[in-house]
Design a protein around this motif. Structure first.
Motif, short mmCIF file in Angstrom:
data_model
loop_
_atom_site.label_atom_id
_atom_site.label_comp_id
_atom_site.label_asym_id
_atom_site.label_seq_id
_atom_site.Cartn_x
_atom_site.Cartn_y
_atom_site.Cartn_z
N GLN A 178 0.83 -1.21 0.00
CA GLN A 178 0.00 0.00 0.00
C GLN A 178 0.86 1.26 0.00
OE1 GLN A 178 -2.71 -1.35 3.42
NE2 GLN A 178 -4.00 0.11 2.32
N LEU A 179 1.92 1.22 0.78
CA LEU A 179 2.81 2.38 0.86
C LEU A 179 3.48 2.64 -0.48
CD1 LEU A 179 4.26 4.53 2.59
CD2 LEU A 179 5.98 2.79 3.12
N LEU A 180 3.99 1.61 -1.10
CA LEU A 180 4.67 1.76 -2.38
C LEU A 180 3.71 2.30 -3.45
CD1 LEU A 180 6.81 -1.52 -2.43
CD2 LEU A 180 7.63 0.81 -2.01
N GLN A 181 2.50 1.76 -3.47
CA GLN A 181 1.53 2.19 -4.47
C GLN A 181 0.98 3.59 -4.16
OE1 GLN A 181 -1.39 -0.94 -4.50
NE2 GLN A 181 0.06 -2.49 -5.23
N GLY A 182 0.68 3.84 -2.89
CA GLY A 182 0.09 5.11 -2.50
C GLY A 182 1.04 6.28 -2.69
N ALA A 183 2.33 6.03 -2.49
CA ALA A 183 3.32 7.11 -2.63
C ALA A 183 3.39 7.62 -4.06
CB ALA A 183 4.69 6.63 -2.17
#
Length: 592
Positions: free
Chosen positions: A495-500
């Protein structure tokens, strides 16, 4: 105040079966770290911590420190304690024998340091900073500087400090204004630094300040900061002390806690200093000390949690109250379920934090002794990933543990005479200094996760899964709970990788939740590893009741503490939306 006794059984199990001390002792250069040697060092350190250091804790808190005639005056007992520390060679355990060190693993110094901070955190800050100064100078100083200053720093004859912060430059060091003017083979340092821990005292005969300052015509920002060594007393060519340098404590801060640790405003008035490392590379040099300090501060969280737990546990056995459910007569409050809940929460959070802290520090030793570049890089990445978790999570949960310690004491916890309040007050600095926990969280999501596209975290997740897969059948329920949490952590990474990519504010908005999620999962993993070791040792014939208690700790944590990961994971779904929704002006105008 309860007598401090080092939790040696837990320290040794964590060292050997989590942080891999036994394996580390097989590495070239670490052969002296035999099981017998490790035991002897830990047991003697425990004696010194209990009998010498701990009795000064209450006195230090009550007396505090004073500034008289330009000299910081510490509690009278502190100098005696420090002399025993130095004479015992305690500050030299992990350092290079070339400069008087014992050449033992850094990992071995960690439980010893934990004992000092549990015994008296205010006092323990002094040797902690000195050890960071040694590491910084050893890695970045010239041969001449190392020969002149390291032997006495390693021996403890001299102490070290770290001078970064200024009134206008807190976490943002790009605006540091202290100046350094070249003069022959040295520099003249001028400026003021604030929040300098143990910036002045009389426990050692000299203090070596590591100071960030700017050279003339240095580029702006962090690229223009250099690092300088500024001694309190100048050192002659023959090693003797010369005249007093113009590095002075101008005032002392009056603080919520750690009253016996002098927090100084330091003034440098044309003081003699020596360049450490390359010009304009001071911040990179100082980060050597900062990373060491961040691990040490995380360890302080474990240390003060342990002390608060021991204090609360003794009180829970001594305090007699009404009958608990299932009993007819009044008895100790430890019989009450809610008190037991609080004690088990304190116990397991402390043991989980100990596991993460020791484990991270062990990776630094394995990186140093790695057989090849691939193994070295993997251990370095592992230690780097765990460092903000150690500093951030361990100090955050220390707030809870020390608060629960006050709560178990009831009204007496709010009264200074029991000592519980001191642990609560002392712990409050930990999420603030050496980079606030917000900065640790940003470091975890930014440099340690986004920068390598989650590779280091993925490797750690795979390590966790392997340990879960090999667990003893008696720990199946605990392993299953942890497995769910590990899957949740891996999903949060994605989620962090995609959301960033879609929202540049998102990483900063979810950073704290991501750090706490990571900490609770890592804590559960460390407790499962400890419990697995306990099962193996019991199967081999060790009937120590501690081993059963360790298994129960894991059981409680997985059932009562680990589920917190779900709440932190849920906040990632919201990203930055609700955090950033309210306009700046409405933070004040909306309520007027």
């Amino acid at each position: 105040m309860a007598e401090y006794n080092a939790p040696l059984k837990d320290m040794k199990l964590t060292l050997n079966h989590v942080a891999r001390m036994t394996e580390l002792a097989q590495k070239p250069g670490f052969e002296d770290a035999s099981a017998d040697m490790v035991d002897a060092i830990l047991e003697e350190a425990a004696r010194v911590a209990r009998d010498v250091v701990a009795p000064t804790n209450r006195e230090g808190d009550e007396q505090g420190v004073q500034l008289k005639d330009g000299q910081v005056v510490c509690p009278e007992s502190f100098k005696h304690v420090y002399q025993q520390y130095a004479e015992g060679g305690w500050g030299s355990l992990q350092f290079d024998p070339e400069y008087g060190g014992q050449g033992l693993p850094f990992l071995l110094s960690i439980p010893v340091m934990e004992m000092w901070h549990s015994a008296n955190m205010s006092w323990g800050l002094c040797p902690m900073l000195s050890q960071g100064a040694v590491e910084c100078l050893d890695l970045n100083g010239s041969d001449e500087l190392k020969a002149k200053f390291l032997p006495q720093l390693v021996s403890g004859e001299w102490c070290g400090t770290m001078n970064l912060t200024e009134s206008n430059a807190g976490s943002d060091l790009s605006v540091v204004r202290a100046k350094a003017e070249p003069e022959g083979d040295h520099y003249r340092i001028s400026g003021e630094k604030i929040f300098i821990t143990w910036g002045d005292h009389e426990m050692a005969e000299n203090i070596i300040h590591l100071v960030l300052a700017r050279l003339p015509d240095a580029p702006p920002g962090v690229r223009g900061i250099s690092l300088f060594l500024v001694p309190k007393y100048l050192v002659n060519d023959d090693g003797s002390l010369g005249e007093r340098n113009s590095a002075n404590a101008l005032s002392l801060e009056h603080k919520l806690g750690i009253h016996a640790s002098p927090t100084c405003v330091m003034g440098f008035d044309n003081a003699v200093g020596y360049l450490v490392g390359e010009p304009n590379r001071g911040l990179a040099c100082m980060f050597t000390m900062m990373n060491n300090a961040r691990l040490s501060v995380g360890l302080q969280g474990v240390s003060i949690s342990e002390r608060a737990y021991q204090q609360a546990l003794e009180y829970a056995f001594d305090r007699i109250q009404g009958p608990a459910v299932g009993t007819k007569e009044a008895g100790p409050i430890i019989r009450h379920a809610d008190v037991r809940r609080m004690l088990m929460t304190m116990k397991t959070l402390t043991e989980a934090g100990r596991g993460i802290a020791y484990d991270a520090c062990g990776s630094l030793d394995f990186a140093l002794k790695a057989d090849n570049d691939e193994a070295k890089s993997a251990e370095q990445a592992r230690a780097a990933l765990l460092t903000p978790i150690v500093k951030g999570w361990c100090t955050e949960v220390a707030q809870e543990v020390t608060s629960l310690g006050v709560q178990i004491h009831g009204g007496m916890g709010f009264v200074e005479e029991t000592g519980a309040a001191q642990h609560y007050r002392d712990a409050r600095i930990l999420p603030i200094y050496e980079g606030t926990n917000g900065i640790q969280a940003l470091d975890l999501v930014g440099r340690k996760t986004l920068m390598d596209k989650g590779a280091a975290l993925s490797a750690l997740v795979e390590e966790m899964k392997a340990d879960i897969a090999s667990v003893d059948p008696s720990l199946t329920a605990q392993a299953k709970a942890l497995e769910e949490a590990v899957i949740g952590l891996d999903k949060a990474r994605e989620q962090l990788l995609q959301g960033a990519e879609a929202d540049q504010v998102m990483p900063g908005a979810v950073a704290y939740s991501f750090m706490m999620l990571s900490g609770y999962v890592c804590g559960g993993w460390e407790l499962l590893r400890q419990a697995s070791a306990a099962v193996r040792l019991a199967a081999e014939g060790d009937d120590d009741p501690y081993l059963q208690a360790k298994q129960e700790s894991a059981r409680f944590y997985m059932a009562q503490v680990l589920p917190r990961w779900k709440a932190f994971a849920e906040t990632l779904n919201d990203g930055s939306q609700s955090i950033m929704a309210l306009p700046e002006e409405q933070f004040s105008s909306a309520w007027q």
